[in-house]
Design an enzyme around this catalytic site. Structure first.
Site, PDB file in Angstrom:
ATOM      1  CG  ASP A 204      -2.209   1.251   1.297  1.00  0.00           C
ATOM      2  OD1 ASP A 204      -2.644   0.571   0.329  1.00  0.00           O
ATOM      3  OD2 ASP A 204      -1.529   1.975   2.090  1.00  0.00           O
ATOM      4  CD  GLU A 254      16.552 -14.496   4.138  1.00  0.00           C
ATOM      5  OE1 GLU A 254      16.812 -13.515   4.794  1.00  0.00           O
ATOM      6  OE2 GLU A 254      16.114 -15.609   5.361  1.00  0.00           O
TER       7      GLU A 254
HETATM    8  C1  GLC Z   1      -4.343   3.259  -0.835  1.00  0.00           C
HETATM    9  C2  GLC Z   1      -5.390   1.946  -0.422  1.00  0.00           C
HETATM   10  C3  GLC Z   1      -6.731   2.605  -0.459  1.00  0.00           C
HETATM   11  C4  GLC Z   1      -6.072   3.122   1.205  1.00  0.00           C
HETATM   12  C5  GLC Z   1      -5.345   4.308   1.132  1.00  0.00           C
HETATM   13  C6  GLC Z   1      -4.449   4.145   3.139  1.00  0.00           C
HETATM   14  O1  GLC Z   1      -4.796   3.832  -1.521  1.00  0.00           O
HETATM   15  O2  GLC Z   1      -5.702   1.068  -1.896  1.00  0.00           O
HETATM   16  O3  GLC Z   1      -7.756   1.636   0.190  1.00  0.00           O
HETATM   17  O4  GLC Z   1      -7.391   3.764   1.436  1.00  0.00           O
HETATM   18  O5  GLC Z   1      -4.468   3.475   0.573  1.00  0.00           O
HETATM   19  O6  GLC Z   1      -3.584   3.140   2.868  1.00  0.00           O
END
Ligand code: GLC
Length: 543
Positions: A204, A254
């Site tokens: 993310d 690894e």
């Molecule tokens: C990313 C995710 C989204 C989330 C954001 C904060 O963009 O896809 O759904 O709200 O990150 O974590």
């Protein structure tokens, strides 16, 4: 050996938004046991792997992207034993499992953030986050002028007068990656899940993590916040982030060296240019990063050609492959997106979404399918305000209704909500209401109708798996009339898309191998339609 080792290069991964996939416990929210029950369906569809949206313990302010404990399962979704069963079942079916890891921020309920709140300014506990004194005579102004991505300022004040940084909601404090403890903790988290058998991670906000060391004011904070995906150059895309990806890659390598099973890191990388994007997938960094420009392109042949060419050019030489995506849990679904401004009910959005799917599946590289895309689900655009749960809606003063409409629980069967999504304890409703018209898209109907989106995706995936031309590699553009894009893969496969609404001469004579809509006349490609042909190169002049 080689192909098994490099499985991710042209893999098709299905994004499971766990809370909306399938509910096995009857509480109206999807769960891990539901995902396990759905695996045979996904096997039949023909995907290579699944990416699970966050299922960790979380107060769910941003549906799990606010993680309170990175090494456990929220009781809402199951437990670790159920997770292990899911991984084992997927392994038996040959389906890879990717987890969603959230390293830019955690939840304000995370034990380290609670400890930070309970500790004094300047303490080691606060140094794991970005705590700072405010400005102005009594420190009542935030430490800088940054905006949060979901609206409002990026800083929240705590009772002792300090402020902490959160680039999303106040319930999602940003980690301080300049503190070595952060990196060490995430290395532990990666190993925890790798030891449980996962095949990799979707990362993310992978251009986040590091902030400019001085946290200076932004020269143009309004611009930083103008769109949800715009990039504050002081808060994102700092050079130090690349060291983290090198470290994570070494951990994955690894594990791969031990058993020959390559683990995948795929980043959510929103940066201004394809060239900067390519930096994230250098040979010792992330294996892949989503290429969102295709998703962002309007239904226009020049726009599509431009983003595809740029992606191919910039990825060349990095050792990666382009990671194509048309839909995800943050975006309006293609059927609706491509339908605008067409008159409602014209079917244009659906026809274009089908054509775009065939185009994407013919491109060199990997592809991600978001759950429901294979059912041709349109966006649910008329959810009432009081059911909306996306923090963006609340934080923008109810202006932005962006992300709930693509997250409505999937329809599996039957004529009425819950459409088989939940086992149907009397009175329990899916966490977001499903419209009546979801019946038309339910999987039972889709499987029974060979003209459905589902069959198009399944046929496309089957051909992709059996035709070596459709693996990784390159494409060659063919000369076409203005409304058409056509390219060759290998010596003899052609994919063409007619972006216009009028029929055009097909670039290849004869019946297509697969088409996104009816092609009754050989040699003619109808409007809003894509098709694949295998051709004899000697009889096709421009190949
Ligand atoms: C990313 C995710 C989204 C989330 C954001 C904060 O963009 O896809 O759904 O709200 O990150 O974590």
């Amino acid at each position: 050996m080689q192909s098994r080792y490099r499985w991710w290069r042209d893999a098709v991964i299905y994004q499971v938004y766990v809370r909306s996939f399938l509910d096995s416990t009857g509480d109206g929210v999807g769960d891990l046991a539901g995902v396990r029950a759905g695996l045979p369906y996904l096997k039949k569809l023909g995907v290579d792997g699944i990416w699970l949206s966050p299922f960790y313990p979380s107060p769910q302010h941003d549906h799990g992207y606010d993680v309170a404990d990175y090494c456990d399962v929220d009781p809402l979704f199951g437990d670790l034993a159920e997770f292990d069963l899911l991984v084992r079942a997927a392994r038996r079916l040959g389906i890879k499992v990717l987890l969603d890891i959230v390293p830019n921020h955690c939840s304000s309920e995370h034990r380290w953030f609670r400890e930070a709140l309970a500790s004094p300014p300047g303490s080691a506990a606060r140094a794991r986050f970005h705590f700072a004194d405010g400005r102005g005579p009594d420190g009542a102004e935030p430490p800088n002028n940054w905006h949060a991505m979901f609206g409002g300022p990026a800083w929240t004040r705590v009772p002792d007068g300090q402020w902490y940084l959160h680039m999303f909601t106040p319930e999602q404090p940003d980690w301080n990656w300049r503190n070595p403890e952060t990196g060490a903790e995430f290395a532990r988290v990666l190993r925890f899940w790798l030891d449980r058998g996962v095949d990799g991670f979707r990362i993310d906000v992978a251009a986040g993590l590091f902030k400019h060391p001085d946290l200076p004011d932004s020269p143009d904070p309004e611009a930083d916040a103008r769109t949800r995906d715009s990039v504050n150059p002081l808060a994102w895309n700092q050079p130090e982030v690349h060291d983290v990806w090198r470290q994570w890659r070494a951990i994955c390598d690894e594990y791969a060296a031990r058993d020959g099973r390559e683990r995948l890191l795929v980043g959510e990388v929103s940066v201004p240019t394809a060239r900067e994007h390519a930096l994230y997938v250098r040979p010792d960094e992330l294996h892949q990063a989503f290429f969102f420009d295709l998703l962002g392109a309007p239904w226009d042949p020049d726009a599509f050609r431009k983003v595809i060419s740029e992606a191919m050019q910039d990825i060349a030489g990095t050792g990666s492959t382009v990671t194509w995506v048309l839909n995800n849990h943050d975006q309006v679904r293609t059927v609706t997106r491509y339908g605008e401004p067409a008159p409602e009910g014209s079917g244009l959005g659906a026809a274009r979404a089908r054509a775009a799917a065939l185009l994407m599946l013919a491109l060199p590289g990997a592809a991600y399918i978001y759950q429901g895309e294979e059912l041709g689900l349109p966006e649910v655009v008329d959810l009432p305000d009081d059911v909306l749960t996306d923090p963006i809606f609340r934080r923008t003063g109810s202006r932005a209704r962006i992300r709930d409409g693509c997250r409505v629980p999937l329809p599996w069967s039957g004529q009425a909500s819950p459409f088989g999504f939940t086992s149907g304890v009397e009175g329990v409703k899916p966490w977001l209401p499903q419209p009546e018209w979801f019946a038309e898209h339910a999987t039972d109907r889709a499987l029974a109708d060979t003209r459905s989106f589902w069959h198009l995706y399944r046929d496309g995936l089957q051909l992709r798996a059996s035709l070596p031309q459709l693996g990784e590699g390159t494409l060659r553009w063919l000369d076409t009339p203005p409304d058409v894009l056509a390219f060759a893969r290998g010596d003899d496969l052609v994919c063409a898309v007619n972006f216009g609404t009028a029929p055009v001469p097909a670039p290849v004579p004869g019946a297509p191998l697969l088409a996104s809509g009816p092609c009754p006349d050989a040699g003619v490609l109808p409007g809003s339609t894509a098709a694949w042909w295998i051709t004899d190169p000697s009889s096709t002049p421009h190949l």
